[in-house]
Enzyme design. Structure first.
Site, mmCIF file in Angstrom:
data_model
loop_
_atom_site.group_PDB
_atom_site.id
_atom_site.type_symbol
_atom_site.label_atom_id
_atom_site.label_comp_id
_atom_site.label_asym_id
_atom_site.label_seq_id
_atom_site.Cartn_x
_atom_site.Cartn_y
_atom_site.Cartn_z
ATOM 1 N N THR A 203 0.829 -1.222 0.000
ATOM 2 C CA THR A 203 0.000 0.000 0.000
ATOM 3 C C THR A 203 0.859 1.266 0.000
ATOM 4 O O THR A 203 0.449 2.300 -0.526
ATOM 5 C CB THR A 203 -0.939 0.009 1.218
ATOM 6 N N TRP B 201 9.561 -10.663 9.566
ATOM 7 C CA TRP B 201 9.311 -10.551 11.010
ATOM 8 C C TRP B 201 8.215 -9.483 11.128
ATOM 9 O O TRP B 201 8.512 -8.281 11.160
ATOM 10 C CB TRP B 201 10.557 -10.076 11.754
ATOM 11 N N ASN C 180 -4.507 -8.744 -3.383
ATOM 12 C CA ASN C 180 -3.130 -9.107 -3.016
ATOM 13 C C ASN C 180 -3.077 -10.373 -2.156
ATOM 14 O O ASN C 180 -2.652 -10.339 -0.994
ATOM 15 C CB ASN C 180 -2.461 -7.932 -2.297
ATOM 16 N N ASP D 109 1.788 -2.992 -7.824
ATOM 17 C CA ASP D 109 1.577 -1.783 -7.017
ATOM 18 C C ASP D 109 1.691 -0.535 -7.889
ATOM 19 O O ASP D 109 0.910 0.413 -7.751
ATOM 20 C CB ASP D 109 2.622 -1.689 -5.897
ATOM 21 N N GLY E 211 0.377 -10.409 -15.435
ATOM 22 C CA GLY E 211 1.777 -10.444 -15.870
ATOM 23 C C GLY E 211 1.920 -9.911 -17.283
ATOM 24 O O GLY E 211 1.417 -8.827 -17.610
ATOM 25 N N LYS F 69 -5.032 -7.806 -13.661
ATOM 26 C CA LYS F 69 -3.658 -7.834 -14.177
ATOM 27 C C LYS F 69 -3.263 -9.292 -14.374
ATOM 28 O O LYS F 69 -3.728 -10.161 -13.650
ATOM 29 C CB LYS F 69 -2.722 -7.175 -13.147
HETATM 30 P P1 ADP Z 1 1.747 -8.509 -9.483
HETATM 31 O O1 ADP Z 1 2.930 -7.586 -9.527
HETATM 32 O O2 ADP Z 1 0.685 -8.046 -8.543
HETATM 33 O O3 ADP Z 1 2.117 -9.966 -9.315
HETATM 34 P P2 ADP Z 1 1.428 -8.838 -12.357
HETATM 35 O O4 ADP Z 1 2.530 -9.822 -12.396
HETATM 36 O O5 ADP Z 1 0.174 -9.215 -13.043
HETATM 37 O O6 ADP Z 1 0.998 -8.402 -10.894
HETATM 38 O O7 ADP Z 1 1.985 -7.494 -12.984
HETATM 39 C C1 ADP Z 1 1.265 -6.279 -12.937
HETATM 40 C C2 ADP Z 1 1.387 -5.570 -14.251
HETATM 41 O O8 ADP Z 1 2.781 -5.391 -14.553
HETATM 42 C C3 ADP Z 1 0.816 -6.324 -15.429
HETATM 43 O O9 ADP Z 1 -0.558 -6.060 -15.621
HETATM 44 C C4 ADP Z 1 1.639 -5.752 -16.571
HETATM 45 O O10 ADP Z 1 1.118 -4.498 -16.965
HETATM 46 C C5 ADP Z 1 3.014 -5.546 -15.939
HETATM 47 N N1 ADP Z 1 3.862 -6.728 -16.143
HETATM 48 C C6 ADP Z 1 4.169 -7.700 -15.259
HETATM 49 N N2 ADP Z 1 5.008 -8.616 -15.803
HETATM 50 C C7 ADP Z 1 5.233 -8.215 -17.078
HETATM 51 C C8 ADP Z 1 6.023 -8.713 -18.175
HETATM 52 N N3 ADP Z 1 6.746 -9.828 -18.063
HETATM 53 N N4 ADP Z 1 6.015 -8.017 -19.332
HETATM 54 C C9 ADP Z 1 5.305 -6.879 -19.458
HETATM 55 N N5 ADP Z 1 4.542 -6.349 -18.472
HETATM 56 C C10 ADP Z 1 4.499 -7.004 -17.291
#
Ligand code: ADP
Length: 304
Positions: A36, A107, A170, A263, A232, A230
Site C-alpha cells: 500500500t 518478522w 493481493n 503496485d 503479468g 492484471k
Molecule cells: P503482481 O505484480 O501483482 O504480481 P502482475 O505480475 O500481473 O501483478 O503485474 C502487474 C502488471 O505489470 C501487469 O498487468 C503488466 O502491466 C506488468 N507486467 C508484469 N510482468 C510483465 C512482463 N513480463 N512483461 C510486461 N509487463 C508485465
C-alpha cells in the site's frame, strides 16, 4: 490551483515495513516498502498538486519507525494520520538473492501496523475526510477479525459518502488463518469497493477462476463497480459491467525485478481514473508504468 480551493485527499491504508536487502559483502541496505505504501508512492508521482497523498498506518516510537516517517515525508506522503504506539516496532523483512531469485523472510507478527484500525474514532475521522481510499488484502490480513469488520464498515460508509474506494486483493495465504476466511473477507472487501484490482495468477488458485473473465464476473457479482485484472505479460482485462476492455501490455524483453509491478500499475491506474481518464486510458498508463518498473531493480522506480 486557485487559493482557497480545497485540496483533494488520497489515503492509502496498510503496512509499511523496514526492508533489508543485499548490499554486498555480507552487508544489508535498509529501505522502506510495502504494497500500500508503494501504490501511494506511485499515486503521489502521478496525481497533481490539487491532491494530498497520505498514509494511514501505525508505527512504534523507535528510531526505525522515525526513519520510516522521515522517508514518507521526504517522498511527499503525509504522515499526520500515522499513529505512534509506544513500545511497538515496525515489521521487517530481508530479501535474500539466490541465483537470480529473491526470497523474502518476514518478522511482522507483532508489528505496530497490526493495530492500525484499533482506534475506531481516528479511523472514522481520517476516512471521512478522504476523496479516495486504497487498501489491500494484506491490510485486512494483518488485522484482528473485529478490526477488519470495523474497517470494512467504515470504508463502506466512506463510499456511500462519495469517496472512491480502490482495493487490491493481493492474495497472501500465509497471512490468513485459513483459505476459507481469506476468500470470504476478500469477497466482502470487493463488495464495498469502487475499483477492484486483482492479479489473475494470485486469485485463480484460491477462487477457481479459469479465466480473467471469470475473475471479473466474480467481483462484479460481489458488488464491485469496476474490475481490473492484471495478468503479468498477458493482456489486462477491465470491466465496469457496461464496458469491457482487453488491452495488451507493453512488451518487456528482459525483466530485471518484477517486485512492485502490480503496485505501480495500481498507482498509475487509480491516479488516471481520479483525473477523469477512461478505464482503457488508465489501464494503458498502468501497464506502461509497470513495464518501466520491472526493467529496473527495486519496487520504487522514479517516474521521469
Ligand atoms: P503482481 O505484480 O501483482 O504480481 P502482475 O505480475 O500481473 O501483478 O503485474 C502487474 C502488471 O505489470 C501487469 O498487468 C503488466 O502491466 C506488468 N507486467 C508484469 N510482468 C510483465 C512482463 N513480463 N512483461 C510486461 N509487463 C508485465
Amino acid at each position: 490551483m486557485p487559493s482557497g480551493t480545497r485540496r483533494l485527499k488520497f489515503l492509502s491504508i496498510g503496512e509499511c515495513m523496514v526492508e533489508l536487502s543485499g548490499g554486498g559483502e555480507g552487508l544489508l541496505r535498509m529501505g522502506f516498502a510495502g504494497d500500500t505504501l508503494n501504490t501511494a508512492w506511485y499515486a503521489r508521482a502521478r496525481l497533481g498538486d490539487d491532491w494530498d497523498v497520505a498514509y494511514f498506518t501505525a508505527v512504534g516510537d523507535d528510531r526505525y519507525s522515525r526513519a520510516m516517517l522521515e522517508f514518507l515525508d521526504e517522498n511527499g506522503i503525509a504522515t499526520d494520520l500515522v499513529q505512534v504506539i509506544p513500545g511497538k516496532r515496525p515489521g521487517l523483512y530481508i530479501i535474500h538473492q539466490e541465483q537470480g531469485d529473491r526470497h523474502f523472510t518476514y518478522w511482522r507478527d507483532s508489528s505496530a501496523a497490526r493495530l492500525l484500525a484499533d482506534d475506531a474514532e481516528h479511523l472514522l475521522n481520517a476516512t471521512a475526510k478522504a476523496d479516495a481510499i486504497y487498501f489491500s488484502g494484506i491490510t485486512l490480513a494483518i488485522l484482528k477479525p473485529a478490526r477488519r469488520t470495523e474497517l470494512l464498515a467504515v470504508l463502506d460508509g466512506a463510499r456511500e459518502n462519495g469517496a472512491m474506494i480502490a482495493f487490491d486483493p493481493n492474495i497472501r495465504p500465509a497471512l490468513w488463518p485459513d483459505v476459507a476466511a481469506m476468500r470470504q473477507i476478500i469477497t466482502e472487501a470487493a463488495s464495498i469497493s469502487s475499483i477492484v484490482l486483482p492479479t489473475f495468477t494470485d486469485d485463480a488458485p484460491f477462487f477457481g477462476d479459469r479465466s480473467p473473465e471469470q475473475t471479473i464476473s466474480r467481483y462484479l457479482e460481489a458488488g464491485a463497480r469496476e474490475v481490473v485484472v492484471k495478468n503479468g505479460p498477458n493482456p489486462v482485462h477491465v470491466s465496469t459491467g457496461h464496458i469491457s476492455v482487453f488491452l495488451s501490455v507493453e512488451e518487456v524483453d528482459h525483466v530485471v525485478d518484477a517486485t512492485g509491478a502490480g503496485d505501480a500499475f495500481n498507482g498509475a491506474y487509480i491516479a488516471a481514473r481520479l483525473q477523469g481518464e477512461a478505464p482503457e486510458t488508465a489501464a494503458r498508463a498502468g501497464s506502461r508504468l509497470a513495464a518501466k518498473v520491472i526493467r529496473h531493480q527495486g519496487a520504487l522506480v522514479l517516474d521521469s
